[in-house]
Design a protein around this motif. Structure first.
Motif, PDB file in Angstrom:
ATOM      1  N   SER A   1      32.650 -38.480 -91.449  1.00  0.00           N
ATOM      2  CA  SER A   1      33.549 -38.907 -90.308  1.00  0.00           C
ATOM      3  C   SER A   1      34.239 -38.212 -89.510  1.00  0.00           C
ATOM      4  N   GLU A   2      34.739 -36.969 -90.310  1.00  0.00           N
ATOM      5  CA  GLU A   2      35.709 -35.937 -89.899  1.00  0.00           C
ATOM      6  C   GLU A   2      35.108 -34.873 -88.937  1.00  0.00           C
ATOM      7  N   HIS A   3      33.638 -34.916 -88.750  1.00  0.00           N
ATOM      8  CA  HIS A   3      32.918 -33.979 -87.956  1.00  0.00           C
ATOM      9  C   HIS A   3      33.289 -34.237 -86.366  1.00  0.00           C
ATOM     10  N   ASP A   4      33.551 -33.021 -85.749  1.00  0.00           N
ATOM     11  CA  ASP A   4      33.685 -33.470 -84.184  1.00  0.00           C
ATOM     12  C   ASP A   4      32.913 -33.954 -83.333  1.00  0.00           C
ATOM     13  N   TYR A   5      31.316 -33.744 -83.692  1.00  0.00           N
ATOM     14  CA  TYR A   5      30.228 -34.110 -82.947  1.00  0.00           C
ATOM     15  C   TYR A   5      30.561 -33.424 -81.353  1.00  0.00           C
ATOM     16  N   MET A   6      30.729 -32.208 -81.335  1.00  0.00           N
ATOM     17  CA  MET A   6      31.040 -31.572 -79.750  1.00  0.00           C
ATOM     18  C   MET A   6      29.987 -30.387 -79.997  1.00  0.00           C
ATOM     19  N   SER A   7      28.753 -30.758 -80.317  1.00  0.00           N
ATOM     20  CA  SER A   7      27.950 -29.525 -80.321  1.00  0.00           C
ATOM     21  C   SER A   7      26.695 -29.660 -79.315  1.00  0.00           C
ATOM     22  N   GLY A   8      26.751 -30.745 -78.547  1.00  0.00           N
ATOM     23  CA  GLY A   8      25.680 -31.103 -77.629  1.00  0.00           C
ATOM     24  C   GLY A   8      24.790 -32.157 -78.078  1.00  0.00           C
ATOM     25  N   PRO A   9      24.143 -33.049 -77.507  1.00  0.00           N
ATOM     26  CA  PRO A   9      23.535 -34.220 -77.845  1.00  0.00           C
ATOM     27  C   PRO A   9      22.472 -34.091 -78.926  1.00  0.00           C
ATOM     28  N   GLN A  10      21.819 -32.811 -78.847  1.00  0.00           N
ATOM     29  CA  GLN A  10      20.643 -32.585 -79.584  1.00  0.00           C
ATOM     30  C   GLN A  10      21.412 -32.044 -81.138  1.00  0.00           C
ATOM     31  N   GLU A  11      22.049 -31.193 -81.228  1.00  0.00           N
ATOM     32  CA  GLU A  11      22.595 -30.709 -82.344  1.00  0.00           C
ATOM     33  C   GLU A  11      23.471 -32.096 -83.158  1.00  0.00           C
ATOM     34  N   ASN A  12      24.172 -32.937 -82.164  1.00  0.00           N
ATOM     35  CA  ASN A  12      24.668 -33.878 -82.845  1.00  0.00           C
ATOM     36  C   ASN A  12      24.052 -34.996 -83.589  1.00  0.00           C
TER      37      ASN A  12
ATOM     38  N   ALA B   1      35.897 -34.073 -66.224  1.00  0.00           N
ATOM     39  CA  ALA B   1      35.643 -34.818 -67.284  1.00  0.00           C
ATOM     40  C   ALA B   1      34.164 -34.807 -67.547  1.00  0.00           C
ATOM     41  N   ARG B   2      33.138 -35.029 -66.532  1.00  0.00           N
ATOM     42  CA  ARG B   2      31.879 -35.037 -66.687  1.00  0.00           C
ATOM     43  C   ARG B   2      31.457 -33.795 -67.210  1.00  0.00           C
ATOM     44  N   LEU B   3      31.959 -32.754 -66.981  1.00  0.00           N
ATOM     45  CA  LEU B   3      31.282 -31.362 -67.097  1.00  0.00           C
ATOM     46  C   LEU B   3      31.565 -31.573 -68.923  1.00  0.00           C
ATOM     47  N   LEU B   4      32.880 -31.720 -69.105  1.00  0.00           N
ATOM     48  CA  LEU B   4      33.214 -31.583 -70.851  1.00  0.00           C
ATOM     49  C   LEU B   4      32.285 -32.651 -71.463  1.00  0.00           C
ATOM     50  N   PHE B   5      32.402 -33.792 -70.990  1.00  0.00           N
ATOM     51  CA  PHE B   5      31.592 -34.626 -71.849  1.00  0.00           C
ATOM     52  C   PHE B   5      30.054 -34.382 -72.002  1.00  0.00           C
ATOM     53  N   GLY B   6      29.432 -33.855 -70.709  1.00  0.00           N
ATOM     54  CA  GLY B   6      28.133 -33.447 -70.745  1.00  0.00           C
ATOM     55  C   GLY B   6      27.777 -32.236 -71.763  1.00  0.00           C
ATOM     56  N   ARG B   7      28.551 -31.368 -71.659  1.00  0.00           N
ATOM     57  CA  ARG B   7      28.045 -30.287 -72.814  1.00  0.00           C
ATOM     58  C   ARG B   7      28.425 -30.402 -73.894  1.00  0.00           C
ATOM     59  N   SER B   8      29.644 -31.432 -74.455  1.00  0.00           N
ATOM     60  CA  SER B   8      29.956 -31.732 -75.680  1.00  0.00           C
ATOM     61  C   SER B   8      28.964 -32.753 -76.627  1.00  0.00           C
ATOM     62  N   ILE B   9      29.023 -33.948 -75.707  1.00  0.00           N
ATOM     63  CA  ILE B   9      28.313 -35.095 -76.393  1.00  0.00           C
ATOM     64  C   ILE B   9      27.243 -35.691 -75.397  1.00  0.00           C
ATOM     65  N   GLY B  10      26.847 -35.106 -74.347  1.00  0.00           N
ATOM     66  CA  GLY B  10      25.778 -35.418 -73.618  1.00  0.00           C
ATOM     67  C   GLY B  10      25.795 -36.583 -72.791  1.00  0.00           C
ATOM     68  N   ALA B  11      24.555 -36.615 -71.919  1.00  0.00           N
ATOM     69  CA  ALA B  11      24.685 -37.509 -70.830  1.00  0.00           C
ATOM     70  C   ALA B  11      24.311 -39.067 -71.368  1.00  0.00           C
ATOM     71  N   ASP B  12      23.946 -39.353 -72.463  1.00  0.00           N
ATOM     72  CA  ASP B  12      23.829 -40.771 -73.100  1.00  0.00           C
ATOM     73  C   ASP B  12      25.007 -41.368 -73.436  1.00  0.00           C
ATOM     74  N   SER B  13      26.123 -40.566 -73.791  1.00  0.00           N
ATOM     75  CA  SER B  13      27.133 -41.172 -74.181  1.00  0.00           C
ATOM     76  C   SER B  13      27.933 -41.870 -73.368  1.00  0.00           C
ATOM     77  N   PRO B  14      28.482 -43.196 -73.511  1.00  0.00           N
ATOM     78  CA  PRO B  14      29.338 -43.974 -72.342  1.00  0.00           C
ATOM     79  C   PRO B  14      30.349 -43.437 -71.888  1.00  0.00           C
ATOM     80  N   LEU B  15      31.035 -42.449 -72.882  1.00  0.00           N
ATOM     81  CA  LEU B  15      32.235 -41.622 -72.240  1.00  0.00           C
ATOM     82  C   LEU B  15      31.902 -40.903 -71.035  1.00  0.00           C
TER      83      LEU B  15
ATOM     84  N   ASP C   1      40.143 -26.280 -77.921  1.00  0.00           N
ATOM     85  CA  ASP C   1      38.665 -26.527 -78.018  1.00  0.00           C
ATOM     86  C   ASP C   1      38.319 -28.025 -78.285  1.00  0.00           C
ATOM     87  N   ASP C   2      39.324 -29.178 -78.191  1.00  0.00           N
ATOM     88  CA  ASP C   2      38.850 -30.351 -78.312  1.00  0.00           C
ATOM     89  C   ASP C   2      38.241 -30.816 -76.745  1.00  0.00           C
ATOM     90  N   ASP C   3      37.188 -30.536 -76.653  1.00  0.00           N
ATOM     91  CA  ASP C   3      36.384 -30.886 -75.380  1.00  0.00           C
ATOM     92  C   ASP C   3      36.581 -32.387 -74.981  1.00  0.00           C
TER      93      ASP C   3
END
Length: 543
Positions: free
Chosen positions: A129-140, A346-360, A314-316
């Motif tokens: 739960s401590e992992h940041d999950y900001m490496s893109g959707p596939q890597e996450n 916001a869209r750019l940062l969310f898109g590259r870190s957690i992907g387009a499927d995220s509700p954010l 670094d906290d996208d």
């Protein structure tokens, strides 16, 4: 919308009491005491003792597992593994029921268990739960699935299930990892399974469960339930800034902004902040924005954004959330181009870190859609509307209201007021089918809300499906009309029942359905006349 802060635990206040109570003991796992061992020994003896002659007049099945077919069990387990890998949910559920039914029968005496041995819940052990999950959707996804595999092995080597503290801690750890990735269905399953075990153990397990399940309820748009859970946390623990901030966030989401502001101020006081820090500024800025106090809110939000960029560049995800909040404030103030800039960031940062499927990501797209619309940039806005709609349609926590509102934007703001070609509405056909199937799967297709949404979907399809143009275009339009007819067929009885029961007067929706069916009949007649009846009869929505 700001999701509750998961970086802090409201455990500091009672950790001291736990330390006093259990000083000098092994905090990883306390062995059973002699009294508990005696109970277990007696229980085992009761199950294996010889029966007196009084109980032997008729035969009894003393060896409960004597006739279980081991090969059948192994076959079912192998099939279970295959279907888990295939993602065949229906077959997995059936096999789990079958395997459970093959277990040896037990009476209540055999099932009774003593209290679990004491074990602490160490934050240092909760690594997933401590992992940041900001490496893109596939890597996450890869990382999350590796944690799932690690947990599966942990459970496999245990013999007590969730009574094993390491298995229970792993479930709570993985559940928060799911929350960070918006896998709310998986998180919900874990919280449902672990609730009795966490409540049985008491502090700190119960508070951890209550706090994290409240976050889940927020992500599921079930804020009143989240508020109840957090109020329970507040009862069980001394005042803590994280608990108070989370309560403020929930009441903000419930539109009780005055109460939210009270909680945020209380959190600042409990934390001992003479001057608000970047979190305090963010929380208070959101509350003031919702209260319409934009001139006070905006400087707070901008200062919070700069604080995060400076201290945690670094906290996208968090920075993107702040861009989203600042964008909504600019939009409400009528400063549309500045809002567009913030939402685009916001869209750019969310898109590259957690992907387009995220509700954010969907939230940022929705804000950008509205800001572009308000700025009169209709073509760009419709692209973002299409993205937003798909995001809402496919997410675990789908809700009819935003689906309805987005379709209303498409019809009223883009086509009626903005002059967008109605044919552009056909771009929403595939996302609408996804939304309907998702609603059906989650049981959200059985009330008046669903009926109203289905009517609105049919209206959108009808507007872009006139019997005009060449043969290919007409065939495509005929298919959409058939889908619209199917949706109206679903909507009509739901709407009528809602009116009949007195829950709400939806007679105007019933009238719209009647008119739309007549319009579909008229357009189908034109189509048959132009191309012949052989061209009609495209399949309805398959569910």
């Amino acid at each position: 919308m700001r999701i509750m802060n998961k970086s802090r635990w409201p455990l500091a206040g009672f950790a001291f009491f736990l330390l006093l109570e259990h000083a000098g003991r092994d905090f990883s796992l306390i062995p059973e005491g002699p009294e508990l061992r005696r109970h277990v020994t007696r229980a085992k003896a009761a199950n294996t003792m010889e029966l007196s002659p009084v109980h032997t007049e008729f035969p009894r099945a003393l060896v409960k597992s004597a006739y279980i077919d081991e090969e059948a069990v192994e076959t079912a387990c192998a099939a279970l593994a295959v279907n888990v890998l295939k993602g065949n949910v229906g077959q997995v559920e059936a096999l789990m029921v079958v395997l459970r039914s093959m277990m040896p029968p037990e009476d209540g005496a055999a099932k009774a268990q003593g209290p679990p041995p004491f074990a602490t819940l160490e934050k240092s052990e909760l690594v997933w739960s401590e992992h940041d999950y900001m490496s893109g959707p596939q890597e996450n996804l890869r990382i999350l699935q590796s944690y799932e595999a690690e947990y599966a092995r942990r459970v496999s080597f245990s013999e007590e299930g969730f009574r094993d503290p390491k298995v229970l801690a792993g479930a709570l750890d993985l559940a928060v990892a799911y929350l960070k990735n918006y896998a709310v269905d998986k998180a919900d399953a874990l919280y449902a399974a672990t609730e009795p075990y966490c409540m049985e153990r008491g502090l700190p397990w119960d508070v951890k469960w209550l706090q994290d399940c409240a976050t889940l309820r927020c992500k599921q748009q079930r804020q009143p339930e989240a508020a109840v859970l957090l109020e329970e946390v507040a009862k069980r623990t001394p005042p803590h800034p994280a608990t108070l901030n989370n309560l403020g966030t929930v009441y903000n989401m419930m539109r009780d902004h005055e109460k939210a502001q009270e909680y945020f101020l209380a959190a600042q006081q409990v934390a001992g902040h003479e001057e608000p820090d970047k979190d305090d500024l963010w929380n208070m800025g959101i509350a003031k924005k919702h209260l319409g106090q934009y001139e006070e809110a905006l400087p707070m939000l901008l200062k919070a954004l700069e604080g995060w960029k400076t201290e945690e560049p670094d906290d996208d995800v968090t920075i993107a959330k702040l861009h989203d909040t600042v964008g909504s404030c600019f939009d409400l103030m009528g400063r549309y181009e500045e809002a567009v800039e913030q939402f685009a960031s916001a869209r750019l940062l969310f898109g590259r870190s957690i992907g387009a499927d995220s509700p954010l990501y969907g939230s940022a797209c929705e804000g950008l859609t509205k800001a572009l619309l308000h700025a009169g940039r209709y073509v760009e806005a419709f692209d973002r509307l299409e993205e937003t709609f798909l995001n809402h349609a496919q997410k675990d926590a789908i809700h009819p209201t935003p689906i309805f509102e987005l379709l209303g934007l498409a019809l009223e703001e883009f086509v009626d007021r903005g002059g967008v070609d109605p044919l552009e509405l056909q771009r929403l056909e595939a996302p609408m089918e996804i939304a309907v199937k998702n609603m059906v799967y989650r049981g959200l297709d059985k009330d008046g809300n669903a009926g109203v949404v289905f009517e609105r979907m049919a209206q959108v399809l009808l507007r872009c499906s006139m019997a005009q143009g060449d043969e290919a275009r007409q065939r495509s339009a005929a298919r959409r009309r058939e889908l619209a007819r199917s949706l109206l067929g679903r909507a009509a009885p739901l709407v009528e029942e809602t009116t009949r029961s007195g829950e709400a007067d939806l007679s105007h929706i019933s009238a719209l359905i009647t008119m739309e069916l007549q319009a579909l009949d008229a357009q189908d007649a034109v189509y048959r006349k132009a191309l012949g009846s052989a061209g009609l009869g495209a399949p309805a929505l398959s569910l």
